[in-house]
Design a protein around this motif. Structure first.
Motif, PDB file in Angstrom:
ATOM      1  N   CYS A  53      -0.017   0.478  10.543  1.00 25.74           N
ATOM      2  CA  CYS A  53      -0.437  -0.592   9.639  1.00 25.74           C
ATOM      3  C   CYS A  53       0.749  -1.362   9.065  1.00 25.74           C
ATOM      4  O   CYS A  53       1.654  -0.773   8.475  1.00 25.74           O
ATOM      5  CB  CYS A  53      -1.263   0.013   8.513  1.00 25.74           C
ATOM      6  SG  CYS A  53      -1.737  -1.200   7.274  1.00 25.74           S
ATOM      7  N   CYS A  93       0.092   4.310   6.475  1.00 24.65           N
ATOM      8  CA  CYS A  93      -0.466   4.658   7.787  1.00 24.65           C
ATOM      9  C   CYS A  93       0.449   4.098   8.880  1.00 24.65           C
ATOM     10  O   CYS A  93       0.927   2.961   8.785  1.00 24.65           O
ATOM     11  CB  CYS A  93      -1.879   4.111   7.936  1.00 24.65           C
ATOM     12  SG  CYS A  93      -2.999   4.761   6.675  1.00 24.65           S
ATOM     13  N   CYS A 134       0.859  -1.196   0.000  1.00 23.15           N
ATOM     14  CA  CYS A 134       0.000   0.000   0.000  1.00 23.15           C
ATOM     15  C   CYS A 134       0.887   1.234   0.000  1.00 23.15           C
ATOM     16  O   CYS A 134       1.877   1.294   0.732  1.00 23.15           O
ATOM     17  CB  CYS A 134      -0.904   0.022   1.238  1.00 23.15           C
ATOM     18  SG  CYS A 134      -2.016   1.458   1.248  1.00 23.15           S
TER      19      CYS A 134
HETATM   20  S1  SF4 Z   1      -4.455   1.219   6.833  1.00 21.64           S
HETATM   21 FE1  SF4 Z   1      -2.743   0.199   5.731  1.00 21.64          FE
HETATM   22  S2  SF4 Z   1      -3.620  -0.708   3.912  1.00 21.64           S
HETATM   23 FE2  SF4 Z   1      -5.108   0.811   4.700  1.00 21.64          FE
HETATM   24  S3  SF4 Z   1      -4.616   2.735   3.602  1.00 21.64           S
HETATM   25 FE3  SF4 Z   1      -3.417   2.772   5.527  1.00 21.64          FE
HETATM   26  S4  SF4 Z   1      -1.422   1.847   4.961  1.00 21.64           S
HETATM   27 FE4  SF4 Z   1      -2.863   1.322   3.324  1.00 21.64          FE
END
Ligand code: SF4
Length: 352
Positions: free
Chosen positions: A123, A120, A116
């Protein structure tokens, strides 16, 4: 196997596209629909076994398309029945999807990207970095494989785009997959049973609402004030919290928006922040999912204790909000919210 590599993959085809291709190749008009019934309704991707299609046609079809679903490289079960599957993509990347049993039905958690790009802070998928968008075939193949794990089960399925990746940054692939998932000739899942979870990509959100008005939306919120949210979710520096919430208020929604809130001990779990959150959601039909953080190696946050989670929840309930606490399933196999990530060595290790 290798001779299939150059052929078009059947799972990338919409029914209208397949009809046009087969008509051009001299097949009768109903064959495309028969194929969809075998592939999606019966979850059978082996043309040689299709009894209602003439042998000569089956042989031609077998030569025309790559029929193989994505291989499942590994399975992991936890003690509560949550099962994580690791898939091998054709270019050797790997992604994960999760089957979650819930009160007599099942939720299928799907990945939309390998890695991704949004990073975040809480995550594990974000910590992996971004490899590429998944194609529609790579997404529906996850559904077919997870359904296969369920054997004869024919009850309700909920599909959630909450696995690896930000679905609305892969709108093309996700929209094509949603057509295959929701159309009666495809997987025939009610769009009301599909949820797309986003960190907040406004143009993608607008397209999704226009193209699939019945699909449910979840916003990963995680902080009641813009500064903290930007710190936790860098995407918030581009797509501000106020703009996203103004969008939901302006839509005068008939269905509720789910707001996901990952509780991080000492960061966003104070009762004052719960009051701020309730003020923020005023005027939006909302359901709040509280997700106590699931620790992952390399992430600096801690999981709040039950008393802190309950105090946060009590404030929201007192303000009249619908609140569900998700003590995530699958922690033992690193498939709970925020824990999906594939290591470079190919071992599976999901997002919030
Ligand atoms: S929570 Fe994880 S998978 Fe979802 S947008 Fe944020 S970084 Fe990407």
């Amino acid at each position: 196997m290798s001779e299939q590599l150059d052929k078009p993959w059947i799972l990338e085809k919409q029914l209208d596209e397949l009809k046009a291709e087969l008509a051009a190749a001299g097949f009768r008009g109903f064959v495309a629909r028969q194929i969809f019934q075998w592939v999606y309704h019966k979850n059978n991707q082996e043309p040689a076994s299709w009894s209602n299609i003439a042998k000569a046609d089956r042989e031609r079809l077998a030569a025309l398309y790559d029929w193989r679903p994505l291989p499942v490289l590994a399975r992991q079960d936890d003690e509560e029945g949550t099962r994580k599957l690791l898939f091998g993509l054709r270019d050797a990347l790997k992604v994960e999807a999760v089957l979650i049993p819930e009160k007599g039905r099942y939720t299928l958690c799907l990945s939309s990207q390998a890695g991704c790009p949004l990073g975040c802070a809480f995550c594990a998928t974000g910590a992996m970095g971004f490899r590429r968008n998944l194609t529609a075939g790579e997404i529906v193949s996850q559904v077919l494989a997870l359904k296969r794990e369920l054997g004869e089960y024919s009850g309700r399925l909920n599909l959630v785009f909450m696995g690896m990746g930000e679905p609305l940054l892969n709108y093309g692939g996700v929209a094509r997959a949603l057509r295959l998932i929701t159309e009666p000739d495809g997987l025939n899942v009610s769009p009301r049973h599909v949820t797309v979870s986003t960190a907040g990509v406004l143009d993608g959100l607008e397209r999704l609402e226009r193209d699939f008005p019945q699909v449910k939306i979840a916003l990963s919120l995680n902080a009641p004030d813009p500064a903290l949210r930007s710190e936790l979710m860098p995407v918030s520096r581009r797509e501000g919290l106020e703009g996203l919430l103004a969008h939901f208020r302006a839509r005068r929604l008939r269905q509720r928006i789910t707001f996901e809130y990952v509780l991080l001990a000492g960061v966003n779990d104070a009762p004052a922040q719960a009051r701020q959150l309730a003020r923020l959601l005023h005027g939006i039909p909302s359901k709040v999912n509280l997700i106590p953080f699931n620790p992952s190696p390399g992430l600096r946050f801690r999981r709040p204790d039950e008393a802190a989670v309950e105090a946060f929840r009590a404030v929201l309930l007192d303000k009249g909000l619908t609140v569900v606490t998700r003590w995530s399933k699958g922690r033992g196999i690193r498939s709970a919210c925020g824990q999906l990530a594939v290591r470079e060595d190919g071992q599976g290790e999901r997002k919030q």
